[in-house]
Design an enzyme around this catalytic site. Structure first.
Site, PDB file in Angstrom:
ATOM      1  N   GLY A 391      35.685  29.966  76.865  1.00 12.54           N
ATOM      2  CA  GLY A 391      35.385  31.148  77.650  1.00 12.54           C
ATOM      3  C   GLY A 391      34.965  32.328  76.669  1.00 12.54           C
ATOM      4  O   GLY A 391      34.921  32.491  75.571  1.00 12.54           O
ATOM      5  N   ARG A 393      36.403  34.939  75.778  1.00  9.73           N
ATOM      6  CA  ARG A 393      37.267  35.178  74.388  1.00  9.73           C
ATOM      7  C   ARG A 393      36.824  34.300  73.543  1.00  9.73           C
ATOM      8  O   ARG A 393      37.008  34.762  72.500  1.00  9.73           O
ATOM      9  CB  ARG A 393      38.755  35.254  75.066  1.00  9.73           C
ATOM     10  CG  ARG A 393      39.667  35.656  73.560  1.00  9.73           C
ATOM     11  CD  ARG A 393      41.247  35.166  74.063  1.00  9.73           C
ATOM     12  NE  ARG A 393      41.961  35.843  73.283  1.00  9.73           N
ATOM     13  CZ  ARG A 393      42.560  35.339  71.983  1.00  9.73           C
ATOM     14  NH1 ARG A 393      41.886  34.019  71.619  1.00  9.73           N
ATOM     15  NH2 ARG A 393      43.212  36.147  71.212  1.00  9.73           N
ATOM     16  N   CYS A 394      36.550  32.847  73.621  1.00  7.54           N
ATOM     17  CA  CYS A 394      36.491  32.261  72.516  1.00  7.54           C
ATOM     18  C   CYS A 394      35.218  32.380  71.787  1.00  7.54           C
ATOM     19  O   CYS A 394      34.991  32.111  70.614  1.00  7.54           O
ATOM     20  CB  CYS A 394      36.337  30.661  73.111  1.00  7.54           C
ATOM     21  SG  CYS A 394      37.801  29.952  73.750  1.00  7.54           S
ATOM     22  N   MET A 395      34.353  33.215  72.575  1.00  8.80           N
ATOM     23  CA  MET A 395      32.816  33.407  71.994  1.00  8.80           C
ATOM     24  C   MET A 395      32.740  34.744  71.369  1.00  8.80           C
ATOM     25  O   MET A 395      31.828  34.935  70.673  1.00  8.80           O
ATOM     26  CB  MET A 395      31.855  33.508  73.188  1.00  8.80           C
ATOM     27  CG  MET A 395      31.492  32.277  73.724  1.00  8.80           C
ATOM     28  SD  MET A 395      30.236  32.253  74.946  1.00  8.80           S
ATOM     29  CE  MET A 395      31.024  33.309  76.158  1.00  8.80           C
TER      30      MET A 395
END
EC number: 3.5.3.6
Length: 404
Positions: A391, A393-395
């Site tokens: 998502g 946040r992961c990026m």
């Protein structure tokens, strides 16, 4: 920029991102599993979505967005760093004898591209006519690409006490962590501000730990997921370094079920404000064991810590650390929609300020529930970005936030 963060939701001031590039175009239905990726995205559409995401961050926060490729090229101006990264990249395929040929004929920008997007035999032959003969087929990789590189959260984590550089569980992703560590320990804008907590000096093959498993609970507490990607030994060493540094007083080891939907701790919950958490329904209660590390004694260089097993759910731990805790479930707890939206990381929104988040537009039920809780939700297109199963946040890797 002191490269320390005391919250997950302070107003964003600086962030590191990587625009998907040629490494994504290397994916095929036949090699995606080998390259540790979930699907075969359409690169041009993926880049448009990522550009929208980047522009939205700039427009809504004024934060400085650092781009990985630019930092990498600036760092690789030091020849010894370029040689080391190139040798490490070639080593996995036992092709280090190609290093000098590449260094002789490739520019710094071309080397940076090879380190992220990989390079194939036929591409080397076209560039280097006197390349030694090899038994590899023309379309075999000399250096494998890093299609997961746009997930900048995994290769390192910034805590209140300093930086945890990841030791990736999957060997094929270790170069991602090597690139970030090389940049931050050597780039003139960052290297003086790095307080490395992990790996410990002298540990050449440290136990695995990944940035997605590290969440700052408060100024004094950090949680680290014991997951399929992060080992207990790594958590112990990271906790010891954090506690010895003195800013953090409590480190929680969160034992996650070894299931796909619990790959990292940040797939279980995200902190959106000093008293608000977004989570996948029942995930907090599904985590039934946590361990607490605290400082026992520090005498000069000798540090002793205490580990206490807590037979408590993660929910109980969060209630202790976060006063007046409010919990919102993805899709407001609807079992069908929450399952669907969790597959596309509904709980993995990116907080750019207190109760202000960026979320995938496809997670409509979660976004509606967030707005009903008074959260400002900024949506980004997600048809292609979501194919990697990570998502917003992961990026993103926040480098600086306002203190809370």
């Amino acid at each position: 920029m002191n490269l320390r963060l005391n919250s997950e939701f302070g107003t964003l001031k600086a962030v590191l991102m990587h625009r998907p590039g040629k490494e994504i175009d290397r994916l095929t239905p036949y090699n995606k599993n080998y390259l540790l990726f979930e699907d075969v995205p359409y690169l041009e559409a993926m880049q448009k979505e990522h550009d929208f995401f980047t522009d939205l961050i700039k427009q809504t926060t004024g934060a400085q967005v650092y781009r990985l490729n630019e930092l990498l090229m600036q760092t690789l101006s030091k020849r010894e760093l370029l040689e080391r990264l190139l040798e490490d990249a070639l080593k996995s395929n036992r092709l280090t004898h190609f290093k000098e040929y590449i260094l002789e004929r490739f520019s710094t920008a071309e080397c940076a591209l090879a380190l992220t997007a990989g390079i194939k035999v036929h591409e080397l032959k076209r560039k280097i006519p006197n390349l030694p003969k090899t038994e590899l087929m023309d379309y075999a990789f000399v250096i494998t690409p890093c299609p997961n590189l746009y997930f900048q959260r995994d290769p390192m984590a910034i805590t209140p006490g300093g930086i945890i550089f990841s030791s990736m569980k999957m060997e094929g992703r270790q170069r991602e962590a090597n690139l970030l560590r090389t940049i931050f320990e050597n780039h003139p804008e960052f290297h003086e501000h790095v307080n490395r907590l992990y790996p410990i000096n002298g540990h050449e093959n440290p136990p695995s730990i990944e940035g997605g498993d590290v969440i700052v609970l408060s100024k004094k507490a950090v949680a680290i997921g014991n997951s399929e990607r992060t080992e207990e030994k790594a958590i112990y060493h990271a906790a010891k370094a954090l506690l010895a540094e003195g800013t953090v007083e409590r480190v929680y080891e969160v034992h996650l079920p070894k299931k796909r939907q619990y790959m990292h701790l940040d797939t279980v919950f995200t902190i959106l404000d000093e008293n608000l958490v977004l989570t996948y329904p029942d995930a907090l209660n599904a985590v039934l064991q946590t361990s607490l590390y605290t400082l026992k004694e520090k005498d000069g260089d000798k540090v002793h810590i205490k580990r206490q097993v807590l037979n408590e759910s993660l929910l109980t731990v969060l209630e202790k650390e976060i006063p007046h805790l409010e919990i919102l479930s993805t899709a407001d707890g609807n079992p069908d929609y929450s399952m669907r939206e969790q597959w596309f990381d509904g709980a993995n929104v990116f907080a750019i300020g207190p109760r202000r988040v960026i979320s995938y537009n496809r997670n409509i039920h979660t976004n509606r529930a967030l707005r009903n809780m008074g959260v400002e939700v900024l949506e980004i297109p997600s048809s292609e970005l979501s194919r990697g199963l990570g998502g917003p946040r992961c990026m993103t890797l926040p480098l600086s936030r306002s203190r809370v």
